[in-house]
Design a protein around this motif. Structure first.
Motif, PDB file in Angstrom:
ATOM      1  N   GLY A  74       4.923   0.377 -16.351  1.00 27.02           N
ATOM      2  CA  GLY A  74       4.465   0.807 -15.033  1.00 27.02           C
ATOM      3  C   GLY A  74       5.209   2.026 -14.537  1.00 27.02           C
ATOM      4  O   GLY A  74       4.632   2.895 -13.886  1.00 27.02           O
ATOM      5  N   ALA A  75       6.505   2.113 -14.850  1.00 24.76           N
ATOM      6  CA  ALA A  75       7.303   3.260 -14.428  1.00 24.76           C
ATOM      7  C   ALA A  75       6.976   4.507 -15.241  1.00 24.76           C
ATOM      8  O   ALA A  75       7.082   5.621 -14.745  1.00 24.76           O
ATOM      9  N   GLU A  82      -3.897   3.983 -17.730  1.00 21.63           N
ATOM     10  CA  GLU A  82      -2.889   4.223 -18.761  1.00 21.63           C
ATOM     11  C   GLU A  82      -1.917   3.050 -18.860  1.00 21.63           C
ATOM     12  O   GLU A  82      -1.531   2.642 -19.955  1.00 21.63           O
ATOM     13  N   SER A  83      -1.537   2.484 -17.718  1.00 23.12           N
ATOM     14  CA  SER A  83      -0.650   1.317 -17.718  1.00 23.12           C
ATOM     15  C   SER A  83      -1.278   0.146 -18.459  1.00 23.12           C
ATOM     16  O   SER A  83      -0.607  -0.552 -19.215  1.00 23.12           O
ATOM     17  N   GLN A  84      -2.577  -0.081 -18.236  1.00 19.48           N
ATOM     18  CA  GLN A  84      -3.261  -1.190 -18.895  1.00 19.48           C
ATOM     19  C   GLN A  84      -3.310  -0.993 -20.404  1.00 19.48           C
ATOM     20  O   GLN A  84      -3.141  -1.945 -21.169  1.00 19.48           O
ATOM     21  N   ILE A  90       2.146  -3.959 -25.686  1.00 18.03           N
ATOM     22  CA  ILE A  90       3.253  -4.904 -25.559  1.00 18.03           C
ATOM     23  C   ILE A  90       2.756  -6.343 -25.652  1.00 18.03           C
ATOM     24  O   ILE A  90       3.388  -7.189 -26.279  1.00 18.03           O
ATOM     25  N   SER A  91       1.628  -6.629 -25.039  1.00 19.44           N
ATOM     26  CA  SER A  91       1.120  -8.003 -24.992  1.00 19.44           C
ATOM     27  C   SER A  91       0.523  -8.468 -26.307  1.00 19.44           C
ATOM     28  O   SER A  91       0.637  -9.649 -26.655  1.00 19.44           O
ATOM     29  N   TYR A 170       5.599   9.949  -8.641  1.00 18.33           N
ATOM     30  CA  TYR A 170       4.382   9.180  -8.429  1.00 18.33           C
ATOM     31  C   TYR A 170       3.166   9.945  -8.956  1.00 18.33           C
ATOM     32  O   TYR A 170       2.966  11.096  -8.646  1.00 18.33           O
ATOM     33  N   GLY A 171       2.380   9.288  -9.777  1.00 18.94           N
ATOM     34  CA  GLY A 171       1.159   9.873 -10.310  1.00 18.94           C
ATOM     35  C   GLY A 171       1.370  10.754 -11.528  1.00 18.94           C
ATOM     36  O   GLY A 171       0.406  11.254 -12.101  1.00 18.94           O
ATOM     37  N   GLN A 172       2.595  10.993 -11.935  1.00 22.70           N
ATOM     38  CA  GLN A 172       2.885  11.804 -13.115  1.00 22.70           C
ATOM     39  C   GLN A 172       3.547  10.917 -14.151  1.00 22.70           C
ATOM     40  O   GLN A 172       4.421  10.129 -13.842  1.00 22.70           O
ATOM     41  N   ARG A 173       3.117  11.071 -15.382  1.00 24.39           N
ATOM     42  CA  ARG A 173       3.724  10.246 -16.427  1.00 24.39           C
ATOM     43  C   ARG A 173       4.966  10.948 -16.965  1.00 24.39           C
ATOM     44  O   ARG A 173       5.073  12.172 -16.948  1.00 24.39           O
ATOM     45  N   LEU A 174       5.893  10.132 -17.444  1.00 26.57           N
ATOM     46  CA  LEU A 174       7.107  10.658 -18.058  1.00 26.57           C
ATOM     47  C   LEU A 174       6.804  11.063 -19.497  1.00 26.57           C
ATOM     48  O   LEU A 174       6.067  10.376 -20.206  1.00 26.57           O
ATOM     49  N   SER A 175       7.392  12.154 -19.927  1.00 19.68           N
ATOM     50  CA  SER A 175       7.251  12.554 -21.330  1.00 19.68           C
ATOM     51  C   SER A 175       8.225  11.750 -22.182  1.00 19.68           C
ATOM     52  O   SER A 175       9.171  11.145 -21.661  1.00 19.68           O
ATOM     53  N   LEU A 176       8.013  11.757 -23.484  1.00 19.15           N
ATOM     54  CA  LEU A 176       8.924  11.051 -24.388  1.00 19.15           C
ATOM     55  C   LEU A 176      10.342  11.616 -24.296  1.00 19.15           C
ATOM     56  O   LEU A 176      11.322  10.868 -24.360  1.00 19.15           O
ATOM     57  N   ALA A 177      10.448  12.925 -24.128  1.00 19.68           N
ATOM     58  CA  ALA A 177      11.773  13.546 -24.000  1.00 19.68           C
ATOM     59  C   ALA A 177      12.471  13.068 -22.727  1.00 19.68           C
ATOM     60  O   ALA A 177      13.678  12.796 -22.738  1.00 19.68           O
TER      61      ALA A 177
END
Length: 189
Positions: A74-75, A82-84, A90-91, A170-177
Motif C-alpha cells: 500500500g505504501a 496497482e495495490s490489488q 503476496i497472497s 500520495y498518488g505517486q509510486r515509489l521506484s525500485l531505487a
C-alpha cells in the motif's frame, strides 16, 4: 515514528483478526458441545490440542508477515488497482500448498513439503497439513516457526521503512531505487 505507526497498524489488524478467530472458535466449541448431546456420532469427538497449538504458532506470525507486506504494498503503490495487483503476488503463494495437497498428504516428509514448510508464505498451511496427516520432526517445526517469527519482525521493519519513504508521496509510486534506498539508508532522499 513510521516504524511505530506501521507496527501499530499491524498489531491493530492482528488484534482484530485474533478477536474474530476467538469468536468463531467459541461459537464452534459451543455448537459442538451442544451437538454432542444431541447427535450420537459426535459422542466420541475429541479435540487435538497440539494441532491447535501448531496452527496458532504458525498462523499468528504468518498473519503479521502478510499484513506487513500488504501494508508495504500500500505504501509503494500509487493507486488502488496497482495495490490489488501487487497484493495478489503476496497472497497467491499462501495457497501453493493446496496445489500440492495430494503430494503433501501422501509423502509429507519428502523434499517439496519440507521446503514448503520452511518458506514463510507457505509454511502455515503446509505445516498444518503435515501435522494433521503425519508426524513433523521437531526440528522442522521449530525451524519453520522461527523463520516465520523472524520474517514477521523483518516485514514490519520493511513496511515501516517503505512507509517512511512513501508517506509524503500520495498518488505517486515509489521506484525500485527509492525502495532500495529506504531499506538501506532508512528513508528516501
Amino acid at each position: 515514528s513510521p516504524d511505530e505507526i506501521m507496527a501499530g497498524k499491524v498489531l491493530a489488524i492482528l488484534g482484530t483478526g485474533v478477536a474474530q478467530m476467538a469468536i468463531w472458535f467459541v461459537v464452534i466449541a459451543v455448537g459442538v458441545l451442544i451437538a454432542r448431546t444431541q447427535l450420537d456420532f459426535l459422542q466420541g469427538f475429541q479435540m487435538d490440542w497440539s494441532f491447535l497449538m501448531v496452527v496458532g504458532l504458525a498462523f499468528i506470525p504468518a498473519y503479521v508477515l502478510i499484513t506487513s507486506l500488504l501494508a508495504a504494498v500500500g505504501a509503494i503503490s500509487g493507486d488502488v488497482r496497482e495495490s490489488q495487483q501487487l497484493a495478489a503476488v503476496i497472497s497467491l503463494p499462501t495457497y501453493v500448498p493446496l496445489w500440492f495437497l495430494v503430494a503433501i498428504i501422501e509423502h509429507p516428509n519428502s523434499v517439496a513439503p519440507v521446503a514448503l514448510t520452511l518458506f514463510p508464505l507457505t509454511a502455515p498451511l503446509t505445516l498444518s497439513l503435515r501435522w494433521a496427516f503425519s508426524s513433523v520432526p521437531t526440528w522442522q517445526f521449530a525451524l519453520s516457526v522461527t523463520i516465520l517469527i523472524l520474517s514477521a519482525i523483518g516485514s514490519v521493519y520493511l513496511a515501516g521503512r517503505v512507509f517512511n519513504a512513501g508517506m509524503l508521496r500520495y498518488g505517486q509510486r515509489l521506484s525500485l531505487a527509492e525502495i532500495r534506498r529506504a531499506l538501506t539508508k532508512g528513508g528516501a532522499r
